[in-house]
Design a protein around this motif. Structure first.
Motif, PDB file in Angstrom:
ATOM      1  N   PRO A   1      28.378  23.952 -44.099  1.00  0.00           N
ATOM      2  CA  PRO A   1      27.299  24.938 -44.178  1.00  0.00           C
ATOM      3  C   PRO A   1      26.533  25.073 -42.863  1.00  0.00           C
ATOM      4  N   VAL A   2      25.900  26.232 -42.694  1.00  0.00           N
ATOM      5  CA  VAL A   2      24.894  26.379 -41.639  1.00  0.00           C
ATOM      6  C   VAL A   2      23.704  25.500 -41.997  1.00  0.00           C
ATOM      7  N   GLU A   3      23.242  24.727 -41.023  1.00  0.00           N
ATOM      8  CA  GLU A   3      22.089  23.863 -41.223  1.00  0.00           C
ATOM      9  C   GLU A   3      21.077  24.125 -40.125  1.00  0.00           C
ATOM     10  N   SER A   4      19.886  23.582 -40.289  1.00  0.00           N
ATOM     11  CA  SER A   4      18.822  23.879 -39.328  1.00  0.00           C
ATOM     12  C   SER A   4      19.113  23.326 -37.946  1.00  0.00           C
ATOM     13  N   ASP A   5      20.003  22.325 -37.857  1.00  0.00           N
ATOM     14  CA  ASP A   5      20.332  21.751 -36.551  1.00  0.00           C
ATOM     15  C   ASP A   5      21.718  22.169 -36.052  1.00  0.00           C
ATOM     16  N   THR A   6      22.306  23.201 -36.654  1.00  0.00           N
ATOM     17  CA  THR A   6      23.598  23.716 -36.181  1.00  0.00           C
ATOM     18  C   THR A   6      23.489  24.152 -34.728  1.00  0.00           C
ATOM     19  N   LEU A   7      24.563  23.954 -33.995  1.00  0.00           N
ATOM     20  CA  LEU A   7      24.622  24.347 -32.587  1.00  0.00           C
ATOM     21  C   LEU A   7      25.409  25.645 -32.455  1.00  0.00           C
ATOM     22  N   TRP A   8      24.938  26.495 -31.554  1.00  0.00           N
ATOM     23  CA  TRP A   8      25.476  27.852 -31.405  1.00  0.00           C
ATOM     24  C   TRP A   8      25.779  28.143 -29.939  1.00  0.00           C
ATOM     25  N   ARG A   9      26.885  28.827 -29.695  1.00  0.00           N
ATOM     26  CA  ARG A   9      27.108  29.409 -28.372  1.00  0.00           C
ATOM     27  C   ARG A   9      26.190  30.628 -28.266  1.00  0.00           C
ATOM     28  N   ILE A  10      25.223  30.568 -27.365  1.00  0.00           N
ATOM     29  CA  ILE A  10      24.237  31.660 -27.309  1.00  0.00           C
ATOM     30  C   ILE A  10      24.609  32.738 -26.286  1.00  0.00           C
ATOM     31  N   TYR A  11      25.689  32.540 -25.552  1.00  0.00           N
ATOM     32  CA  TYR A  11      26.177  33.546 -24.611  1.00  0.00           C
ATOM     33  C   TYR A  11      25.029  34.138 -23.779  1.00  0.00           C
ATOM     34  N   SER A  12      24.797  35.442 -23.858  1.00  0.00           N
ATOM     35  CA  SER A  12      23.865  36.072 -22.910  1.00  0.00           C
ATOM     36  C   SER A  12      22.408  35.730 -23.134  1.00  0.00           C
ATOM     37  N   MET A  13      22.078  35.023 -24.201  1.00  0.00           N
ATOM     38  CA  MET A  13      20.721  34.480 -24.306  1.00  0.00           C
ATOM     39  C   MET A  13      20.522  33.359 -23.286  1.00  0.00           C
TER      40      MET A  13
ATOM     41  N   LEU B   1      11.023  20.819 -21.578  1.00  0.00           N
ATOM     42  CA  LEU B   1      10.694  21.497 -22.830  1.00  0.00           C
ATOM     43  C   LEU B   1      11.199  20.745 -24.060  1.00  0.00           C
ATOM     44  N   GLY B   2      11.883  19.628 -23.871  1.00  0.00           N
ATOM     45  CA  GLY B   2      12.408  18.886 -25.012  1.00  0.00           C
ATOM     46  C   GLY B   2      13.579  19.579 -25.683  1.00  0.00           C
ATOM     47  N   MET B   3      14.351  20.344 -24.914  1.00  0.00           N
ATOM     48  CA  MET B   3      15.517  21.060 -25.444  1.00  0.00           C
ATOM     49  C   MET B   3      16.758  20.183 -25.316  1.00  0.00           C
ATOM     50  N   ALA B   4      16.772  19.115 -26.102  1.00  0.00           N
ATOM     51  CA  ALA B   4      17.803  18.086 -25.962  1.00  0.00           C
ATOM     52  C   ALA B   4      19.173  18.540 -26.440  1.00  0.00           C
ATOM     53  N   ASP B   5      19.228  19.609 -27.222  1.00  0.00           N
ATOM     54  CA  ASP B   5      20.502  20.088 -27.757  1.00  0.00           C
ATOM     55  C   ASP B   5      21.073  21.257 -26.967  1.00  0.00           C
ATOM     56  N   THR B   6      20.508  21.559 -25.815  1.00  0.00           N
ATOM     57  CA  THR B   6      20.940  22.718 -25.036  1.00  0.00           C
ATOM     58  C   THR B   6      21.625  22.276 -23.758  1.00  0.00           C
TER      59      THR B   6
ATOM     60  N   LEU C   1      25.545  28.705 -22.144  1.00  0.00           N
ATOM     61  CA  LEU C   1      24.824  27.652 -22.847  1.00  0.00           C
ATOM     62  C   LEU C   1      25.140  27.585 -24.340  1.00  0.00           C
ATOM     63  N   VAL C   2      25.098  26.358 -24.845  1.00  0.00           N
ATOM     64  CA  VAL C   2      25.065  26.054 -26.273  1.00  0.00           C
ATOM     65  C   VAL C   2      23.643  25.604 -26.576  1.00  0.00           C
ATOM     66  N   SER C   3      23.107  26.016 -27.746  1.00  0.00           N
ATOM     67  CA  SER C   3      21.740  25.643 -28.071  1.00  0.00           C
ATOM     68  C   SER C   3      21.563  25.552 -29.578  1.00  0.00           C
ATOM     69  N   SER C   4      20.389  25.116 -29.968  1.00  0.00           N
ATOM     70  CA  SER C   4      20.011  25.030 -31.384  1.00  0.00           C
ATOM     71  C   SER C   4      18.794  25.912 -31.630  1.00  0.00           C
ATOM     72  N   ALA C   5      18.519  26.180 -32.901  1.00  0.00           N
ATOM     73  CA  ALA C   5      17.352  26.994 -33.249  1.00  0.00           C
ATOM     74  C   ALA C   5      16.059  26.304 -32.826  1.00  0.00           C
ATOM     75  N   TYR C   6      15.985  24.988 -32.987  1.00  0.00           N
ATOM     76  CA  TYR C   6      14.791  24.247 -32.581  1.00  0.00           C
ATOM     77  C   TYR C   6      14.554  24.409 -31.080  1.00  0.00           C
ATOM     78  N   ASP C   7      15.620  24.227 -30.300  1.00  0.00           N
ATOM     79  CA  ASP C   7      15.468  24.326 -28.850  1.00  0.00           C
ATOM     80  C   ASP C   7      15.054  25.728 -28.433  1.00  0.00           C
ATOM     81  N   PHE C   8      15.710  26.746 -29.012  1.00  0.00           N
ATOM     82  CA  PHE C   8      15.391  28.086 -28.546  1.00  0.00           C
ATOM     83  C   PHE C   8      14.007  28.518 -29.013  1.00  0.00           C
ATOM     84  N   HIS C   9      13.578  27.999 -30.143  1.00  0.00           N
ATOM     85  CA  HIS C   9      12.182  28.235 -30.558  1.00  0.00           C
ATOM     86  C   HIS C   9      11.222  27.720 -29.490  1.00  0.00           C
TER      87      HIS C   9
END
Length: 407
Positions: free
Chosen positions: A65-77, A225-230, A275-283
């Protein structure tokens, strides 16, 4: 590792719960119809998460499942992160927005501009002036992408191994040297054309800072920024959380497709889309921008620097639809200006979907999106992993978010 969590009820944050239900149902319907594998959607007001939805699968075949800590390829973000890195160097006096690019990358000296013809009969003339750093940040440098299939210059990119922006096996420095040999599609500053410019900026960052792009971003932006998953690749233990990447099929469904290499440090570090990132990091990244360059006592940019990045920087206050190259003259670009690697709403009466004056953000090739709406102290992010052909979800997303604000 950190997962995003809801911090306040929607009604406390001035959001309409019924409209949010419609928003969730709209995208759940896309998942149930097989058009999306799953998604994460988060809205925050004044920095607090007021709506958070995860639905569907991050890996359909694996049933994960998609979870709150899933990692995403954010491409042009990735591009706005690169813009912040450039502005860090500008504010330190190590780089100037009006610096000629050749000052830092000599291969770009004496650029030439497309004049006519195609293929072996293509003719060029000397450019009237140099490419400047601000041209790269605003995508007005005359560079392009090889995948457009719209102009004789993008055909030259394909012929030079640049259909997907990087020659096979090349690193960032080698790739940018190939870009420098390409003619410009137009005079620097004369048009807007979304392009490989942020990869060039990535190389400028390396040269000016003396650090590899991944190290500079980690030391100056992601770490503070504490973006440890990016990052440009997965750290040990992160692989199970990475969402599978899909493409839209001819029938409107989805099928797995290879993405940028993220298992081990890539040879090519893309400031355009790596970059790969998480919702927490990009927030946290969005909040830093919304708060004028500071988050939790850590200041990355001055408030003036953020204002410079997120205001319309096209000449004469132009809008993308009018100032863009022909491939970009579409209704979705009406009412939008462009800052430094973000689009900016300059005329809400003309935008395709409801938008607030001054809202800014960008999207990614796998149907990810974010925006910051300063007028409503709102940030929005949408994460999924589908490279679309005809699927267009962003107008729906903006309309339904607008209804949640107005409810």
């Amino acid at each position: 590792m950190a997962g995003l969590g809801q911090e306040v009820e929607p009604d406390e944050a001035g959001l309409d719960a019924a409209a949010l239900d419609r928003l969730d149902r709209c995208f759940a319907d896309h998942v149930d119809a097989g058009r999306l594998p799953g998604f994460l959607l988060a809205l925050a007001r004044d920095g607090r998460i007021a709506h958070l939805t995860t639905y569907g699968q991050r890996d359909v075949a694996g049933g994960l499942p998609v979870e709150s800590d899933t990692l995403w390829r954010i491409y042009s973000m990735t591009k706005p992160v690169t813009a912040v890195a450039v502005l860090l160097l500008v504010e330190e006096g190590r780089l100037g927005l009006d610096d000629p690019l050749e000052r830092h990358l000599p291969a770009f000296a004496n650029p030439r501009v497309y004049e006519g013809g195609s293929g072996g009969g293509l003719t060029t003339r000397p450019a009237a002036g140099p490419i400047r750093i601000r041209h790269l940040l605003t995508h007005t440098a005359g560079l392009t992408f090889g995948f457009y299939h719209q102009h004789p210059v993008d055909a030259l990119y394909r012929d030079s191994g640049l259909e997907y922006s990087v020659p096979p096996g090349a690193d960032l420095a080698e790739t940018v040297e190939v870009y420098a040999r390409m003619p410009l599609q137009f005079e620097p500053g004369a048009q807007w054309n979304y392009s490989v410019a942020s990869n060039v900026l990535g190389r400028v960052i390396e040269v000016v800072s003396g650090r590899p792009l991944d190290a500079f971003l980690a030391e100056r932006i992601l770490g503070p920024l504490g973006m440890a998953d990016t990052g440009f690749h997965l750290a040990p233990g992160q692989e199970p959380r990475l969402a599978e990447l899909y493409r839209e099929t001819d029938e409107g469904g989805i099928a797995p497709v290879p993405g940028l290499p993220v298992h081990g440090r890539p040879r090519f570090l893309s400031g355009s889309g790596g970059l790969v990132s998480s919702a927490y990091d990009f927030h946290r990244f969005m909040e830093m921008l919304r708060r004028g360059g500071e988050l939790d006592g850590v200041r990355l940019l001055s408030a003036d620097g953020v204002a410079l990045m997120t205001g319309n920087r096209l000449p004469g206050g132009a809008v993308l639809r009018a100032f863009g190259a022909p491939v970009h003259q579409e209704p979705g670009n009406d009412g939008l200006g462009f800052g430094f690697n973000v689009s900016v709403v300059v005329d809400p009466s003309r935008t395709l979907a409801p938008s607030s004056l001054g809202a800014y953000g960008w999207t990614g090739a796998a149907t990810t999106a974010f925006w910051v709406d300063p007028a409503h102290e709102l940030t929005v992010q949408f994460m999924t992993q589908v490279r679309p052909r005809t699927l267009k979800v962003f107008p729906q997303l903006r309309r339904l978010v607008s209804e949640a604000l107005a409810g």
